[in-house]
Design a protein around this motif. Structure first.
Motif, mmCIF file in Angstrom:
data_model
loop_
_atom_site.group_PDB
_atom_site.id
_atom_site.type_symbol
_atom_site.label_atom_id
_atom_site.label_comp_id
_atom_site.label_asym_id
_atom_site.label_seq_id
_atom_site.Cartn_x
_atom_site.Cartn_y
_atom_site.Cartn_z
ATOM 1 N N THR A 100 12.439 -33.398 7.473
ATOM 2 C CA THR A 100 12.711 -32.411 8.522
ATOM 3 C C THR A 100 14.207 -32.186 8.692
ATOM 4 O O THR A 100 14.673 -31.051 8.847
ATOM 5 C CB THR A 100 12.090 -32.876 9.851
ATOM 6 N N ASP A 128 13.549 -17.253 15.563
ATOM 7 C CA ASP A 128 12.236 -17.803 15.205
ATOM 8 C C ASP A 128 12.396 -19.124 14.453
ATOM 9 O O ASP A 128 11.622 -20.078 14.664
ATOM 10 C CB ASP A 128 11.463 -16.792 14.350
ATOM 11 N N SER A 129 13.393 -19.199 13.572
ATOM 12 C CA SER A 129 13.615 -20.440 12.834
ATOM 13 C C SER A 129 14.017 -21.572 13.770
ATOM 14 O O SER A 129 13.582 -22.719 13.616
ATOM 15 C CB SER A 129 14.716 -20.221 11.782
ATOM 16 N N HIS A 132 11.003 -22.859 15.347
ATOM 17 C CA HIS A 132 10.207 -23.624 14.392
ATOM 18 C C HIS A 132 10.757 -25.041 14.231
ATOM 19 O O HIS A 132 9.994 -26.017 14.241
ATOM 20 C CB HIS A 132 10.206 -22.895 13.044
ATOM 21 N N TYR A 133 12.082 -25.159 14.120
ATOM 22 C CA TYR A 133 12.664 -26.488 13.954
ATOM 23 C C TYR A 133 12.561 -27.313 15.233
ATOM 24 O O TYR A 133 12.474 -28.536 15.186
ATOM 25 C CB TYR A 133 14.122 -26.359 13.509
ATOM 26 N N GLU A 134 12.605 -26.647 16.380
ATOM 27 C CA GLU A 134 12.369 -27.376 17.626
ATOM 28 C C GLU A 134 10.974 -27.995 17.627
ATOM 29 O O GLU A 134 10.779 -29.133 18.053
ATOM 30 C CB GLU A 134 12.533 -26.424 18.821
ATOM 31 N N GLN A 135 9.994 -27.257 17.113
ATOM 32 C CA GLN A 135 8.632 -27.779 17.058
ATOM 33 C C GLN A 135 8.536 -28.934 16.060
ATOM 34 O O GLN A 135 7.818 -29.920 16.301
ATOM 35 C CB GLN A 135 7.661 -26.650 16.670
ATOM 36 N N LEU A 136 9.256 -28.828 14.932
ATOM 37 C CA LEU A 136 9.245 -29.929 13.970
ATOM 38 C C LEU A 136 9.823 -31.203 14.574
ATOM 39 O O LEU A 136 9.316 -32.313 14.350
ATOM 40 C CB LEU A 136 10.037 -29.542 12.721
#
Length: 777
Positions: A100, A128-129, A132-136
């Motif tokens: 990650t 959006d990216s 997405h990385y916050e969710q990862l």
């Protein structure tokens, strides 16, 4: 010209980010010594280093990097001294976390190297990216928690197989002894200090947020176990936000300020105010306990609406002014859409009301409306500045971004500006100028709309032009100037308060008041033929034209001893020099010669060009006294010459501008000889140029000094004198004699390479003129 510089500065500015990044980097560097986290720490350090080069969404990227560092340092703190016995599941999670981090590192590097146009076009994709990385990262944090939970379950399973002692069961806030069939005595002695760990019996509650209002009791097992095999720390309690703290105080019926909190069932919403704009949008008429009120609801994104609702409540509870919204209560925090209750006011947009008045009402009514508008706004802003402890710059921001409405009694209501957290604004003008600009803004907007019509091919409305021309200067003279404070003078306040239907405010009253205060310096400017008009001339332009070429002169107020005024004159110049592709402007002052001539010394560089702009100005000493004379004698003078008083024009200043160009036509200088290294690199490198060796003593040692001396010698400017005169038949000429004597033709030679030519002169006049309302009785 007034200047306004605006700069936005957030709380996480560059210095704060540098300090925070340095601290995080120091914490992450300590993780390099542990092999399981060395690779992850290296990647996080690369991410922190890349933050400074990112130009868009920098704050969001900083938060993302901070969270990666936080996850890693928290893991290192919890596993300090225990890496040798780290479970395999935890090491597997760290390896997944590294994948990650690599993807986040690639994203950061691409974001720092992307051109601005690509960042602008792809702004949505970048956001959006980031999500997405916050969710990862959220998934990675959850995986560490699940790993710890699994290890705890394994430890408990081993304990159940070998224990027969009692453990404590926690129910709510009380401890209850519960028998366990297995004995704890069979456990091996701990290899390090033991700790008490609370483990939920409900595994599903691990990732479910706890509701403080939930009445269900949760059971926990208090297990004495080995601290090496079971490590579970109680999660940190999140700090309550401002919204949480405010909502926690809504249990009482009234707050500490005495404002009541209403349930939504207490408010009957009626007709919406469709004419409301800005802060007043979203307001409606309401019936509360038989009383008429105005309700303002906060729709939109829930979190933003809640913050705005709390901010307005906290602000309005401290503002008690008739020209500001008067809060009477607010919702109790249980309503799906928060609201506040205000005093019932029938209001509409101030801009629409002003445009209607300026196009339909007379000059005196419009002037009175603008002055009262200024008074109401100044009073409200001054009160808000005192109550909210605003600086002058913050008060000016309040003025620029507030919403302005007007009620049925023509009182201005100032709505709150939107939040501007983190903005710093600097202006070159004070609070008085900001208030004056706000009061006159609607008059300017009317003129701008008329100019737009003119550009579309339609002629400008003469009535609108005259209204703008008369009102702008008059109101400026009545409003406070810089350093005088924002309040109107007590005499003007009294004049506005005393006016009513029986005693209406007149234009002549306002103009006379301004003249008595010695502040009425309003004039208008126009092109005029050269030498035809002088200060003090009065007359008219036939057929309502504005072309001063048709001006009919009737006389001069200087002809009568009773109305004679002092005259002032000035001759000044501006030199515009061009040489070597560069230009420069500087003021010029002549010395006087006999026969009313002016002599202008000019330093002219080789093959240079200088343009002298000569301004000859003559004016009445006091424009305020000229207005006094025109009001006192304008009607009589108009009657003598058979014209209307409002058609009479009085010239207060004449300006004559002429330009003269002086050139130096000297031949170009010979090419510079090359010496030393310059010659060695080109033709003649062996024997030198001009018979000199390229390494001859005195030349080859320091060639640049010799060349600079020659250049400085060749660039010495020539001093010439331009002679001008205000006489209509005089011609300007250039000479080398400071006494202004022309250079005789027989003395001219090839060394005299200077010429002079003059452009077409232009003329302007300043004038004053009464309006029809000035002579109404």
């Amino acid at each position: 010209m007034s200047l306004k510089a605006v700069r936005r500065s957030t709380g996480n500015n560059a210095l704060d980010w540098m300090v925070a990044t340095a601290k995080m980097a120091a914490d992450v560097t300590s993780m390099l010594q542990f092999p399981p986290t060395a690779a992850a720490a290296s990647i996080v350090l690369t991410i922190l280093k890349t933050i400074a080069d990112i130009k868009i969404n920098q704050l969001e990227c900083f938060r993302l990097a901070r969270r990666t560092a936080r996850l890693l340092t928290d893991l290192g703190r919890r596993m300090k001294g225990k890496w040798e016995d780290a479970p395999e599941s935890l090491l597997e999670n760290i390896r997944d976390f590294e994948i990650t981090l690599l993807s986040i590192q690639d994203f950061m590097l691409k974001a720092s190297q992307t051109k601005w146009i690509s960042r602008f076009v792809g702004k949505t994709g970048i956001e959006d990216s980031l999500m997405h990385y916050e969710q990862l990262l959220e998934d990675a944090a959850m995986s560490f928690q699940v790993s710890s939970l699994i290890e705890i379950h394994y430890a408990l399973g081993a304990i159940k197989g070998t224990t027969s002692n009692n453990v404590a069961e926690v129910t709510g806030d009380e401890f209850v002894t519960s028998p366990i069939s297995d004995s704890l005595e069979a456990l091996p002695p701990p290899t390090s200090r033991s700790m008490s760990t609370l483990v939920s019996e409900d595994a599903g509650s691990w990732d479910r947020p706890r509701d403080s209002t939930d009445s269900t009791t949760s059971s926990f097992l208090l297990v004495e176990c080995d601290a090496v095999n079971v490590v579970q720390e109680e999660p940190e309690t999140p700090r309550p936000t401002e919204e949480d703290e405010f909502l926690a105080t809504l249990s009482e019926e009234a707050d500490e300020f005495g404002f009541r909190r209403y349930h939504q069932s207490d408010v009957i919403v009626r007709k919406a105010n469709r004419k409301a704009v800005g802060w007043f949008s979203g307001t409606s008429e309401a019936q509360v306990a038989g009383q008429k009120m105005t309700v303002k609801r906060y729709d939109g994104v829930k979190n933003l609406a809640l913050k705005q609702w709390i901010r307005d409540i906290k602000t309005l509870r401290n503002l008690h002014h008739e020209n500001l919204p008067q809060i009477l209560g607010y919702s109790d925090g249980k309503a799906p859409t928060p609201f506040i209750l205000l005093a019932s006011v029938q209001s509409r947009d101030l801009g629409a009301a002003m445009r209607s008045a300026l196009t339909t009402r007379g000059l005196a009514d419009c002037a009175g409306l603008i002055l009262r508008t200024y008074r109401d706004i100044a009073s409200a802003i001054t009160h808000a500045q005192q109550q909210m402890s605003l600086t002058e710059s913050q008060a000016q921001d309040f003025i620029d971004h507030a919403t302005y409405s007007i009620d049925s009694d023509s009182n201005v209501i100032v709505g709150l500006p939107p939040p501007r957290d983190g903005w710093l604004t600097a202006r070159s003008y004070g609070l008085e100028e900001s208030l004056a600009e706000r009061a006159l803004q609607y008059l300017k907007e009317l003129m701008n709309s008329e100019e737009a019509v003119l550009q579309a091919g339609t002629s400008l409305n003469p009535a609108t032009l005259n209204k703008y021309k008369q009102l702008k200067g008059l109101i400026r003279s009545l409003l406070p100037q810089r350093r005088e404070g924002p309040a109107l003078t007590p005499e003007l306040e009294e004049l506005l308060d005393d006016s009513d239907e029986d005693n209406p405010l007149t234009l002549r009253t306002l103009r006379t008041f301004s003249i008595e205060q010695s502040r009425h310096s309003q004039t208008w400017n126009s092109r005029a033929p050269i030498g035809t008009l002088a200060p003090g001339d009065y007359g008219y332009i036939p057929n309502g034209s504005t072309d001063f070429a048709a001006f009919m002169r009737l006389g001069n107020i200087q002809d009568e001893q009773a109305s004679r005024a002092a005259l002032v004159g000035e001759t000044r110049g501006t030199l515009h020099m061009r040489a070597g592709g560069f230009s420069d402007r500087q003021p010029a002052t002549p010395f006087l010669l006999p026969d009313a001539r002016e002599c202008w010394p000019i330093a002219l560089s080789l093959r240079g060009c200088v343009v002298l702009f000569v301004h000859r100005e003559a004016a009445l000493d006091s424009v305020n006294d000229a207005w006094r004379t025109l009001i006192a004698r304008g009607t009589a003078l108009a009657a003598v010459h058979g014209v209307k008083p409002q058609d009479l024009i009085l010239i207060t200043r004449s300006l004559h501008i002429e330009d003269h160009e002086v050139n130096d036509w000297s031949p170009p200088p010979p090419p510079m000889p090359m010496f030393g290294r310059a010659a060695a690199s080109g033709f003649g490198a062996r024997a030198g140029i001009g018979g000199f060796s390229s390494h001859a003593p005195g030349f080859g040692a320091h060639p640049h000094m010799h060349m600079q001396g020659m250049q400085a010698q060749m660039q010495i400017p020539s001093i010439v004198y331009l002679v001008t005169s205000a006489a209509p038949d005089a011609n300007a000429y250039v000479t080398d004699d400071p006494m202004g004597r022309p250079r005789l033709r027989e003395t001219r030679s090839t060394s005299w390479c200077f010429s002079c030519r003059s452009g077409f002169p232009v003329g302007y006049v300043d004038y004053i003129q009464l309006d029809a309302e000035d002579v109404q009785t």
